[in-house]
Write an enzyme that holds these catalytic residues in place. Structure first.
Site, PDB file in Angstrom:
ATOM      1  N   LYS A  14       0.821  -1.217   0.000  1.00  0.00           N
ATOM      2  CA  LYS A  14       0.000   0.000   0.000  1.00  0.00           C
ATOM      3  C   LYS A  14       0.858   1.272   0.000  1.00  0.00           C
ATOM      4  O   LYS A  14       0.447   2.266  -0.604  1.00  0.00           O
ATOM      5  CB  LYS A  14      -1.047   0.003   1.123  1.00  0.00           C
ATOM      6  CG  LYS A  14      -0.540  -0.237   2.508  1.00  0.00           C
ATOM      7  CD  LYS A  14      -1.697  -0.450   3.493  1.00  0.00           C
ATOM      8  CE  LYS A  14      -1.249  -1.092   4.781  1.00  0.00           C
ATOM      9  NZ  LYS A  14      -0.098  -0.511   5.476  1.00  0.00           N
ATOM     10  N   ARG A  89      -7.920   0.833  10.951  1.00  0.00           N
ATOM     11  CA  ARG A  89      -7.441  -0.542  11.119  1.00  0.00           C
ATOM     12  C   ARG A  89      -8.294  -1.324  12.117  1.00  0.00           C
ATOM     13  O   ARG A  89      -8.034  -2.506  12.337  1.00  0.00           O
ATOM     14  CB  ARG A  89      -6.001  -0.511  11.640  1.00  0.00           C
ATOM     15  CG  ARG A  89      -4.942  -0.767  10.565  1.00  0.00           C
ATOM     16  CD  ARG A  89      -3.600  -0.625  11.240  1.00  0.00           C
ATOM     17  NE  ARG A  89      -2.522  -1.322  10.626  1.00  0.00           N
ATOM     18  CZ  ARG A  89      -1.524  -0.723   9.975  1.00  0.00           C
ATOM     19  NH1 ARG A  89      -1.532   0.563   9.780  1.00  0.00           N
ATOM     20  NH2 ARG A  89      -0.521  -1.434   9.507  1.00  0.00           N
ATOM     21  N   ARG A 128      12.435  -5.634   2.730  1.00  0.00           N
ATOM     22  CA  ARG A 128      12.089  -4.220   2.504  1.00  0.00           C
ATOM     23  C   ARG A 128      13.094  -3.318   3.222  1.00  0.00           C
ATOM     24  O   ARG A 128      13.474  -3.567   4.356  1.00  0.00           O
ATOM     25  CB  ARG A 128      10.677  -3.976   3.058  1.00  0.00           C
ATOM     26  CG  ARG A 128      10.242  -2.535   3.059  1.00  0.00           C
ATOM     27  CD  ARG A 128       8.749  -2.414   3.152  1.00  0.00           C
ATOM     28  NE  ARG A 128       8.187  -2.819   4.441  1.00  0.00           N
ATOM     29  CZ  ARG A 128       6.884  -2.792   4.704  1.00  0.00           C
ATOM     30  NH1 ARG A 128       6.028  -2.403   3.778  1.00  0.00           N
ATOM     31  NH2 ARG A 128       6.441  -3.158   5.881  1.00  0.00           N
ATOM     32  N   ARG A 163      13.081  -1.196   8.784  1.00  0.00           N
ATOM     33  CA  ARG A 163      12.204  -0.820   9.881  1.00  0.00           C
ATOM     34  C   ARG A 163      12.348  -1.801  11.039  1.00  0.00           C
ATOM     35  O   ARG A 163      12.526  -2.994  10.821  1.00  0.00           O
ATOM     36  CB  ARG A 163      10.745  -0.819   9.397  1.00  0.00           C
ATOM     37  CG  ARG A 163      10.330   0.477   8.765  1.00  0.00           C
ATOM     38  CD  ARG A 163       8.997   0.388   8.108  1.00  0.00           C
ATOM     39  NE  ARG A 163       7.964  -0.287   8.895  1.00  0.00           N
ATOM     40  CZ  ARG A 163       6.691  -0.387   8.516  1.00  0.00           C
ATOM     41  NH1 ARG A 163       6.306   0.151   7.367  1.00  0.00           N
ATOM     42  NH2 ARG A 163       5.807  -0.995   9.255  1.00  0.00           N
ATOM     43  N   ARG A 174       2.298  -8.837  13.517  1.00  0.00           N
ATOM     44  CA  ARG A 174       1.550  -7.767  12.827  1.00  0.00           C
ATOM     45  C   ARG A 174       0.484  -8.364  11.911  1.00  0.00           C
ATOM     46  O   ARG A 174      -0.633  -7.859  11.812  1.00  0.00           O
ATOM     47  CB  ARG A 174       2.512  -6.896  11.994  1.00  0.00           C
ATOM     48  CG  ARG A 174       3.374  -5.988  12.851  1.00  0.00           C
ATOM     49  CD  ARG A 174       4.563  -5.453  12.091  1.00  0.00           C
ATOM     50  NE  ARG A 174       4.214  -4.638  10.948  1.00  0.00           N
ATOM     51  CZ  ARG A 174       5.018  -4.429   9.903  1.00  0.00           C
ATOM     52  NH1 ARG A 174       6.205  -4.989   9.860  1.00  0.00           N
ATOM     53  NH2 ARG A 174       4.626  -3.671   8.923  1.00  0.00           N
TER      54      ARG A 174
HETATM   55  P1  AMP Z   1       2.472   0.457   8.891  1.00  0.00           P
HETATM   56  O1  AMP Z   1       3.572   1.392   8.552  1.00  0.00           O
HETATM   57  O2  AMP Z   1       1.153   0.826   8.284  1.00  0.00           O
HETATM   58  O3  AMP Z   1       2.834  -0.995   8.656  1.00  0.00           O
HETATM   59  O4  AMP Z   1       2.258   0.589  10.487  1.00  0.00           O
HETATM   60  C1  AMP Z   1       3.300   0.274  11.400  1.00  0.00           C
HETATM   61  C2  AMP Z   1       2.759   0.106  12.810  1.00  0.00           C
HETATM   62  O5  AMP Z   1       2.150   1.341  13.255  1.00  0.00           O
HETATM   63  C3  AMP Z   1       1.619  -0.918  12.959  1.00  0.00           C
HETATM   64  O6  AMP Z   1       2.118  -2.237  13.083  1.00  0.00           O
HETATM   65  C4  AMP Z   1       0.950  -0.427  14.233  1.00  0.00           C
HETATM   66  O7  AMP Z   1       1.711  -0.744  15.380  1.00  0.00           O
HETATM   67  C5  AMP Z   1       1.010   1.082  14.065  1.00  0.00           C
HETATM   68  N1  AMP Z   1      -0.181   1.614  13.349  1.00  0.00           N
HETATM   69  C6  AMP Z   1      -0.202   2.216  12.121  1.00  0.00           C
HETATM   70  N2  AMP Z   1      -1.448   2.579  11.784  1.00  0.00           N
HETATM   71  C7  AMP Z   1      -2.250   2.201  12.820  1.00  0.00           C
HETATM   72  C8  AMP Z   1      -3.647   2.267  13.059  1.00  0.00           C
HETATM   73  N3  AMP Z   1      -4.484   2.809  12.169  1.00  0.00           N
HETATM   74  N4  AMP Z   1      -4.109   1.773  14.235  1.00  0.00           N
HETATM   75  C9  AMP Z   1      -3.286   1.234  15.151  1.00  0.00           C
HETATM   76  N5  AMP Z   1      -1.969   1.118  14.987  1.00  0.00           N
HETATM   77  C10 AMP Z   1      -1.435   1.593  13.831  1.00  0.00           C
END
Ligand code: AMP
Length: 217
Positions: A14, A89, A128, A163, A174
């Site tokens: 995404k 989410r 990544r 990351r 996750r």
């Molecule tokens: P991402 O970069 O989208 O993979 O997000 C990395 C981490 O940020 C996730 O594994 C969650 O710990 C946190 N996170 C990001 N967006 C949300 C959300 N909408 N609700 C809760 N936690 C989030």
């Protein structure tokens, strides 16, 4: 332009797809993961609360996320349309977001679900690498996604990093968190009649073309 919500497991692409659609259409791009990583880096109280949860592959509490989003979608770059990359989410986030849209007189737009199987997602996450400065995403083993110079961001020349949550152990947590808490949104948006599905192809251009076909139909 229709606002877009990407509903997808971690590492489905995404972030990359968002970058491509921003370039083609000029969308505002809102990644809650990026916003949280900025808070962590800046050492803010929100960042301190989020850091441990993110490292453990757990979600950050809904109220903190809603606060981040409501500050962000009213910014000028979102006026003509924006992409939500990683939000909502959870069901409570989706319900709060509906209320927020009503208050602001904005439309939900389209929800694009990106299908990917768990093994492909694990492989992508573990290879990544991202730019800690501009957020651009690369992949060490994909010809299409490799940086031009190994380990260096094509756009801003910053050294690329992995990351903290892109390792197999955290990634599986996750993914499981996503299946339990985010997958219910599939039915939530399907019932609203706004859900579209695309596939995470091995070429980012194939995935991009599927998304463009949906946006332009
Ligand atoms: P991402 O970069 O989208 O993979 O997000 C990395 C981490 O940020 C996730 O594994 C969650 O710990 C946190 N996170 C990001 N967006 C949300 C959300 N909408 N609700 C809760 N936690 C989030």
């Amino acid at each position: 332009m229709k606002n877009i919500i990407f509903l997808a497991p971690p590492a489905a692409g995404k972030g990359t797809l968002s970058e491509m659609l921003v370039e083609k259409y000029g969308y505002g791009h809102i990644s809650t993961g990026d916003l949280l990583r900025e808070e962590v880096k800046a050492g803010t109280p929100l960042g301190k609360e989020a850091e441990g949860l993110m490292k453990a592959g757990k979600y950050v509490p809904d109220d903190l996320i809603i606060k981040l989003i409501s500050n962000r979608i009213t910014k000028p770059d979102c006026e003509n349309g924006y992409i939500l990359d990683g939000f909502p989410r959870t069901l409570p986030q989706a319900e709060k977001y509906d209320e927020l849209l009503k208050e602001l007189g904005k439309d939900l737009g389209v929800v694009i679900f990106i299908e990917i199987d768990k093994q492909m997602a694990i492989e992508r996450a573990c290879s990544r690498i991202t730019c800690p400065k501009c957020g651009r995403i690369f992949n060490k083993y994909s010809n299409e996604m490799k940086p031009k110079v190994e380990g260096v961001c094509d756009d801003c020349g910053t050294e690329l990093t992995q990351r903290a949550d892109d390792n197999e152990e955290t990634f599986i947590k996750r993914f499981d968190e996503y299946m339990e808490k985010t997958m219910p949104l599939y039915d939530y948006y399907k019932e609203k009649g706004v859900l579209e599905t695309i596939k995470a192809h091995s070429s980012k251009y194939d995935t991009f073309n599927e998304a463009v076909a949906i946006l332009e139909k």
